[in-house]
Write an enzyme that holds these catalytic residues in place. Structure first.
Site, PDB file in Angstrom:
ATOM      1  N   LYS A  29       0.832  -1.203   0.000  1.00  0.00           N
ATOM      2  CA  LYS A  29       0.000   0.000   0.000  1.00  0.00           C
ATOM      3  C   LYS A  29       0.876   1.266   0.000  1.00  0.00           C
ATOM      4  O   LYS A  29       0.622   2.198  -0.765  1.00  0.00           O
ATOM      5  CB  LYS A  29      -0.930  -0.036   1.226  1.00  0.00           C
ATOM      6  CG  LYS A  29      -1.916   1.107   1.324  1.00  0.00           C
ATOM      7  CD  LYS A  29      -3.093   0.725   2.181  1.00  0.00           C
ATOM      8  CE  LYS A  29      -2.826   0.779   3.668  1.00  0.00           C
ATOM      9  NZ  LYS A  29      -2.595   2.137   4.183  1.00  0.00           N
ATOM     10  N   ARG A  34       2.955   5.987  -3.268  1.00  0.00           N
ATOM     11  CA  ARG A  34       4.118   6.771  -3.703  1.00  0.00           C
ATOM     12  C   ARG A  34       4.316   6.678  -5.212  1.00  0.00           C
ATOM     13  O   ARG A  34       4.670   7.662  -5.866  1.00  0.00           O
ATOM     14  CB  ARG A  34       5.360   6.325  -2.927  1.00  0.00           C
ATOM     15  CG  ARG A  34       5.315   6.830  -1.466  1.00  0.00           C
ATOM     16  CD  ARG A  34       6.146   5.972  -0.548  1.00  0.00           C
ATOM     17  NE  ARG A  34       6.197   6.508   0.812  1.00  0.00           N
ATOM     18  CZ  ARG A  34       5.234   6.350   1.736  1.00  0.00           C
ATOM     19  NH1 ARG A  34       4.117   5.694   1.435  1.00  0.00           N
ATOM     20  NH2 ARG A  34       5.378   6.864   2.949  1.00  0.00           N
ATOM     21  N   GLY A 103      -5.028   7.912   5.477  1.00  0.00           N
ATOM     22  CA  GLY A 103      -4.115   8.860   6.130  1.00  0.00           C
ATOM     23  C   GLY A 103      -2.931   9.185   5.235  1.00  0.00           C
ATOM     24  O   GLY A 103      -2.470  10.325   5.174  1.00  0.00           O
ATOM     25  N   ASP A 329       1.794  -1.269  11.745  1.00  0.00           N
ATOM     26  CA  ASP A 329       0.483  -1.741  11.274  1.00  0.00           C
ATOM     27  C   ASP A 329       0.209  -3.196  11.656  1.00  0.00           C
ATOM     28  O   ASP A 329      -0.886  -3.703  11.408  1.00  0.00           O
ATOM     29  CB  ASP A 329       0.384  -1.575   9.753  1.00  0.00           C
ATOM     30  CG  ASP A 329       0.359  -0.100   9.356  1.00  0.00           C
ATOM     31  OD1 ASP A 329      -0.075   0.731  10.180  1.00  0.00           O
ATOM     32  OD2 ASP A 329       0.785   0.228   8.234  1.00  0.00           O
ATOM     33  N   LYS A 356      -4.607   5.790  14.537  1.00  0.00           N
ATOM     34  CA  LYS A 356      -4.697   5.135  13.229  1.00  0.00           C
ATOM     35  C   LYS A 356      -6.168   5.203  12.775  1.00  0.00           C
ATOM     36  O   LYS A 356      -6.940   6.007  13.276  1.00  0.00           O
ATOM     37  CB  LYS A 356      -4.179   3.699  13.322  1.00  0.00           C
ATOM     38  CG  LYS A 356      -2.682   3.622  13.597  1.00  0.00           C
ATOM     39  CD  LYS A 356      -1.872   4.189  12.452  1.00  0.00           C
ATOM     40  CE  LYS A 356      -0.381   4.174  12.725  1.00  0.00           C
ATOM     41  NZ  LYS A 356       0.382   4.890  11.715  1.00  0.00           N
ATOM     42  N   ARG A 360      -6.578   1.668  17.681  1.00  0.00           N
ATOM     43  CA  ARG A 360      -6.392   0.214  17.554  1.00  0.00           C
ATOM     44  C   ARG A 360      -6.084  -0.488  18.870  1.00  0.00           C
ATOM     45  O   ARG A 360      -6.345  -1.692  18.995  1.00  0.00           O
ATOM     46  CB  ARG A 360      -5.315  -0.097  16.508  1.00  0.00           C
ATOM     47  CG  ARG A 360      -5.807   0.178  15.098  1.00  0.00           C
ATOM     48  CD  ARG A 360      -4.791  -0.172  14.036  1.00  0.00           C
ATOM     49  NE  ARG A 360      -5.396  -0.033  12.717  1.00  0.00           N
ATOM     50  CZ  ARG A 360      -4.722   0.167  11.594  1.00  0.00           C
ATOM     51  NH1 ARG A 360      -3.407   0.251  11.620  1.00  0.00           N
ATOM     52  NH2 ARG A 360      -5.353   0.269  10.441  1.00  0.00           N
TER      53      ARG A 360
HETATM   54  C1  S3P Z   1       2.379   4.706   6.100  1.00  0.00           C
HETATM   55  C2  S3P Z   1       2.993   4.988   7.262  1.00  0.00           C
HETATM   56  C3  S3P Z   1       2.490   4.533   8.578  1.00  0.00           C
HETATM   57  C4  S3P Z   1       1.466   3.406   8.437  1.00  0.00           C
HETATM   58  C5  S3P Z   1       0.491   3.653   7.351  1.00  0.00           C
HETATM   59  C6  S3P Z   1       1.191   3.849   6.016  1.00  0.00           C
HETATM   60  C7  S3P Z   1       2.947   5.276   4.855  1.00  0.00           C
HETATM   61  O1  S3P Z   1       1.879   5.619   9.216  1.00  0.00           O
HETATM   62  O2  S3P Z   1       0.786   3.215   9.647  1.00  0.00           O
HETATM   63  O3  S3P Z   1      -0.382   2.535   7.219  1.00  0.00           O
HETATM   64  O4  S3P Z   1       2.624   4.780   3.768  1.00  0.00           O
HETATM   65  O5  S3P Z   1       3.746   6.207   4.946  1.00  0.00           O
HETATM   66  P1  S3P Z   1       2.769   6.681  10.042  1.00  0.00           P
HETATM   67  O6  S3P Z   1       3.744   7.202   9.081  1.00  0.00           O
HETATM   68  O7  S3P Z   1       1.852   7.758  10.510  1.00  0.00           O
HETATM   69  O8  S3P Z   1       3.369   5.901  11.174  1.00  0.00           O
END
Ligand code: S3P
Length: 442
Positions: A29, A34, A103, A329, A356, A360
């Protein structure tokens, strides 16, 4: 093995399954987001093989399409083509950018958009995303001259961005978060001078690897690679990207294979980037039967296949802040694993889990307790007394994809059948999870 009712997305889950066979988890993911974003601001065509066809990357793609980027349909097994518009080619969108549940989408979009001088953007998301903290990104971007406004003093979506000329800066991030780091790196590409990001601990480094591959002027230095420097001005060039399978999705099968008697699984094409493999470190300490085979490098990321089989006596584990960024995660599925260990497991330094897609720590404690687990919840973690019999009951993902999949694995070893409400949440990161779950049990 399971049935879904259209109205409630509740799923009947039967206990007693043992898992066997091969599974290829969907694309990573983080790397998928990216690839979409960097491909969009590169010059020329970027092709992406293995891009995750799930709700979260769809949110990123739809935001980028609203700003004039042509991105082909994202479908399982199809190579995605992105027609890059160059570093300064994004157009001002007519509509609000909807980041859905993601997020990563909203935070990386902030970094991408704050430097689009004179352009205005509004970003929003679903119920869950609108409650998650955004100031952690807005604040460091402000040091570069960014204008981000929103509810609760700029902390909550909907957020509005008015593009500014950005200044390079040296920025220490308050938490080891790849989302914050990546937002700053994106903003740094169009700043008027060099930018350095200093992380308190190393978070996943997919942005650094991929930006370098696209031709960004980025160097990594300092103690254990925590200082990332970007010189603006380099032109990004379209690339051919191959996305490895997501270790965060593989984690469900790694734990399922370890805890369910008679199980024997091979999980193929798993990304093994060392900033993501905390789950393997913990499973090894638990004495799980794991074997990594066919190790290889695919487009700048280490990849391998993992064989896992049932372990009779899983050892309890203790994890703290040091390892959390490498398995952030995977804490929900590790909480499930802990229920089947012989002894008490401790998770601490994990307060990030509270912000999150859901809280969680609270949700996993609540749902596993409903099954009869013996769990104490702390402000920054969980204490889990393993070896208590779990019972089938009515469970709820509480809309969180990783909770849905973690609970599904727990029901395999419960006494009696369970119902999982809002099981459809899995589609955020693993749309075929329920198909694979059924297939591996037969
Ligand atoms: C992610 C970073 C993580 C992760 C999220 C994906 C990313 O979050 O929990 O599922 O792709 O940069 P944080 O960067 O806030 O820890």
């Amino acid at each position: 093995m399971s049935s879904t009712s259209q109205n409630t997305h509740s799923k009947s889950l039967h206990s007693g399954g043992r898992l066997s066979g091969k599974v290829r988890v969907p694309g990573d993911k983080s790397i998928s987001h990216r690839a979409l974003i960097f491909g969009s601001i590169a010059e020329g065509i970027t092709t992406v093989e293995g891009l995750l066809p799930a709700e979260d990357p769809e949110s990123t793609a739809s935001c980028l399409r609203s700003m004039g980027v042509e991105i082909s349909e994202i479908r399982k097994g199809k190579v995605v083509h992105i027609k890059g518009v160059g570093l300064n080619g994004l157009t001002e969108p007519k509509e609000v950018l909807n980041c859905g549940n993601s997020g990563t989408t909203i935070r990386l979009m902030l970094g991408l958009l704050v430097g689009r001088v004179g352009k205005h953007f509004v970003l929003t998301g679903d119920e869950s995303l609108s409650q998650r903290p955004m100031k952690r990104v807005g604040q460091p971007l402000k040091l570069m001259g960014a204008h981000v406004r929103g509810r609760s003093d700029g902390n909550l979506a909907p957020l509005s961005v008015y593009g500014q000329r950005l200044h390079g800066a040296v920025i220490g991030t308050p938490v080891a978060s790849a989302q914050i780091k990546s937002a700053i790196l994106l903003a740094a590409l169009t700043a008027d001078g060099p930018t350095t990001v200093i992380e308190p601990a190393l978070s996943r480094d997919h942005s650094e690897r991929m930006l370098k591959a696209f031709g960004a002027n980025l160097t990594v230095g300092g103690e254990i690679g925590r200082h990332i420097n970007v010189l603006p001005g380099a032109i990004l060039k379209g690339q051919s990207i191959v996305v490895p399978g997501d270790i965060s999705s593989a984690a469900f099968w790694l734990v399922a294979g370890s805890i369910t008697p008679g199980s024997k699984l091979t999980i193929e094409n798993v990304g093994l980037n060392p900033t993501r493999t905390g789950i393997l470190e913990v499973l090894k300490k638990m004495k799980a039967n794991l074997q990594i085979i066919n190790k290889r490098d695919v487009a700048g990321e280490p990849v391998g296949d993992i064989k896992v089989s049932h372990t009779t006596q899983l050892m309890p584990f203790k994890i703290d802040a040091e390892i959390i960024p490498r398995l952030v995660d995977e804490v929900p599925i590790l909480a499930v694993a802990a229920c089947f260990c012989n002894g008490v497991s401790h998770i601490s330094g994990a307060s990030e889990l509270r912000v999150k897609e859901t809280d969680r720590l609270a949700v996993m404690a609540r749902q596993l307790t409903a099954m009869g687990a013996n769990i104490e919840e702390h402000s920054d973690g969980l204490t889990i007394h393993g070896g208590t019999q779990l019972y089938g009951t009515e469970l709820d993902s509480e809309t969180d994809h990783r909770v849905a999949m973690s609970l599904a694995i727990a029901t395999l070893l419960a006494k009696g059948d369970s119902t999982l409400l809002r099981s459809d949440a899995a589609a955020v990161s693993y749309p075929d999870f329920w198909v694979d779950f059924k297939r591996l049990q037969s």
